[in-house]
Design an enzyme around this catalytic site. Structure first.
Site, PDB file in Angstrom:
ATOM      1  N   HIS A 123      35.240  38.927  46.709  1.00  0.00           N
ATOM      2  CA  HIS A 123      35.996  38.009  46.738  1.00  0.00           C
ATOM      3  C   HIS A 123      37.591  38.230  46.865  1.00  0.00           C
ATOM      4  O   HIS A 123      37.760  39.261  45.883  1.00  0.00           O
ATOM      5  CB  HIS A 123      35.732  36.811  45.889  1.00  0.00           C
ATOM      6  CG  HIS A 123      36.204  37.076  44.416  1.00  0.00           C
ATOM      7  ND1 HIS A 123      37.245  36.983  43.913  1.00  0.00           N
ATOM      8  CD2 HIS A 123      35.396  37.475  43.357  1.00  0.00           C
ATOM      9  CE1 HIS A 123      37.403  37.266  42.609  1.00  0.00           C
ATOM     10  NE2 HIS A 123      36.206  37.671  42.292  1.00  0.00           N
TER      11      HIS A 123
ATOM     12  N   ASP B 158      40.115  41.990  39.237  1.00  0.00           N
ATOM     13  CA  ASP B 158      39.051  41.199  39.548  1.00  0.00           C
ATOM     14  C   ASP B 158      39.598  40.265  40.709  1.00  0.00           C
ATOM     15  O   ASP B 158      40.504  39.194  40.559  1.00  0.00           O
ATOM     16  CB  ASP B 158      38.673  40.284  38.402  1.00  0.00           C
ATOM     17  CG  ASP B 158      37.823  39.063  38.621  1.00  0.00           C
ATOM     18  OD1 ASP B 158      37.287  38.818  39.860  1.00  0.00           O
ATOM     19  OD2 ASP B 158      37.472  38.020  37.706  1.00  0.00           O
TER      20      ASP B 158
ATOM     21  N   GLU C 188      35.909  32.307  45.253  1.00  0.00           N
ATOM     22  CA  GLU C 188      34.986  32.571  44.287  1.00  0.00           C
ATOM     23  C   GLU C 188      35.518  31.884  42.844  1.00  0.00           C
ATOM     24  O   GLU C 188      34.867  31.588  41.925  1.00  0.00           O
ATOM     25  CB  GLU C 188      34.729  34.241  44.144  1.00  0.00           C
ATOM     26  CG  GLU C 188      33.747  34.414  43.217  1.00  0.00           C
ATOM     27  CD  GLU C 188      34.121  34.445  41.755  1.00  0.00           C
ATOM     28  OE1 GLU C 188      33.191  34.618  40.680  1.00  0.00           O
ATOM     29  OE2 GLU C 188      35.479  34.683  41.392  1.00  0.00           O
TER      30      GLU C 188
END
Length: 388
Positions: A83, A200, A234
């Site tokens: 993502h 992330d 996400e």
């Protein structure tokens, strides 16, 4: 003395990852603001990179990308998913003191927001600013700066503009609903540690692009078509369901794997996530990935995450009947100021490359429905009794 046979593992040279490209691509992705809902710019960036690699792709209405690396067969397609969206914030109110009240985009603590430099995107221009606690100066509030609660109601954005009341904010064009991107502040040191916000999942996207480039440069022909999926929601709990079609039979998601006390993940290895809060991942696909790691001398760990979900969960909840697995690069202080190590990204890239090169997990998966013939078994044998 008995003869001692030492078994050596031959690692294929083409598994080496281009670390310079990996770092370069990671830094370029990190510098593009992409909080969930404000991802157009990074979608364009990734598409340009795919074009430079001569990889065909399509983009959904909202911006999810489905690229394809052709294989020897166009059945039993597989996918690797990352993502592109990150955490962020949004203006919730224009305050009478000339500052901005905010709400988080995604799930993260205001503790990690305090002190962050940010960019606020209005309809006409962008402004710089800083997220501060309501009581930010010890010279004014003394010990109260250490006793105020931790919550999003206890922080505000100080904008770098002449704004001292609500009218000033309105004059500059600030409105409720404007997006706020948090500066990543990336740093890569000579020991290989990488510190930054938004690893992330910018690190996962960099790994997938690095693998894609390796496949193109070395003319690897996978046994089946492999789709590279880049999702954009996400962090909001949705993602891969927008780019999953019936031709995909199995999907491996790349995302962060948390390192912390009582967790098995490390910042050096890749992690096979056996289960998260959405439930266990596919037994047979995880078994296959572990075998690939062992056969190719790829450092890996297995782990379980109690408070975690990924693109896999959104796909399964949307009704996709596919096998899924989650491969993670080790991340410390997830959803905060995160840290990983280049070796974890490299090991993750090696595993993804060997997975793309591997044969389909089960020939039977070509059909959505079929007879029991060819359906796999899981171990059920009773333990062997040992007589003493």
């Amino acid at each position: 003395m008995p003869n001692i046979i030492i078994k050596t593992i031959k690692v294929r040279k083409h598994l080496d990852m281009n670390e310079s490209y990996l770092k370069e691509k990671l830094l370029s992705l990190l510098q593009i603001p992409s909080p969930s809902g404000y991802t157009d710019q990074i979608v364009h960036h990734v598409c340009r990179e795919l074009e430079s690699l001569d990889i065909s792709y399509n983009v959904t209405r909202r911006g999810a990308i489905r690229a394809t690396i052709p294989g020897k067969s166009s059945t039993l397609d597989r996918a690797v998913c990352v993502h592109l969206d990150t955490l962020g914030a949004m203006i919730s109110r224009l305050k009478s003191n000339g500052r901005l009240a905010i709400m988080p985009i995604g799930t993260w603590s205001s503790r990690f927001a305090e002190g962050a430099r940010v960019t606020i995107f209005t309809q006409e221009k962008k402004y710089r600013g800083t997220i501060l606690p309501l009581k930010a100066s010890g010279h004014v509030y003394n010990d109260e700066i250490d006793t105020q609660p931790v919550s999003w109601k206890q922080v505000e954005v100080r904008v770098d503009a002449h704004c001292y009341n609500k009218s000033d904010l309105e004059r500059c064009g600030f409105e409720i609903g404007d997006y706020i991107a948090i500066d990543p502040c990336p740093e890569i040191d000579v020991t290989g540690y990488i510190n930054s916000r938004h690893l992330d999942n910018k690190a996962g996207a960099a790994v997938l692009l690095c693998v894609a480039r390796k496949i193109i440069e070395t003319n690897i022909k996978p046994p089946v078509d492999c789709h590279l999926l880049f999702t954009i929601n996400e962090e909001l709990g949705t993602g891969a369901n927008a780019v999953l079609y019936n031709d995909i039979t199995e999907m491996v998601v790349i995302d962060s794997a948390m390192t912390a006390p009582n967790q098995n993940s490390t910042e050096q290895d890749t992690t096979l996530v056996m289960m998260d809060q959405a439930g266990p991942f596919d037994y047979h696909l995880n078994k296959k990935l572990a075998k690939l790691c062992k056969e190719n001398n790829i450092g890996f760990k297995k782990d379980i995450f109690e408070f975690y979900r990924s693109d896999s969960a959104s796909a399964i909840e949307a009704g996709s009947d596919i096998r899924t697995a989650l491969v993670g690069f080790g991340v410390d202080a997830s959803h905060g100021y995160e840290r990983t190590h280049i070796s974890s990204l490299v090991n993750t890239g090696k595993l993804i490359l060997t997975y793309i090169e591997s044969e389909p997990t089960f020939k039977r998966d070509e059909k959505q429905m079929g007879t029991i013939k060819g359906f796999p078994h899981q171990p059920t044998r009773a333990p062997i009794n040992i007589e003493t």
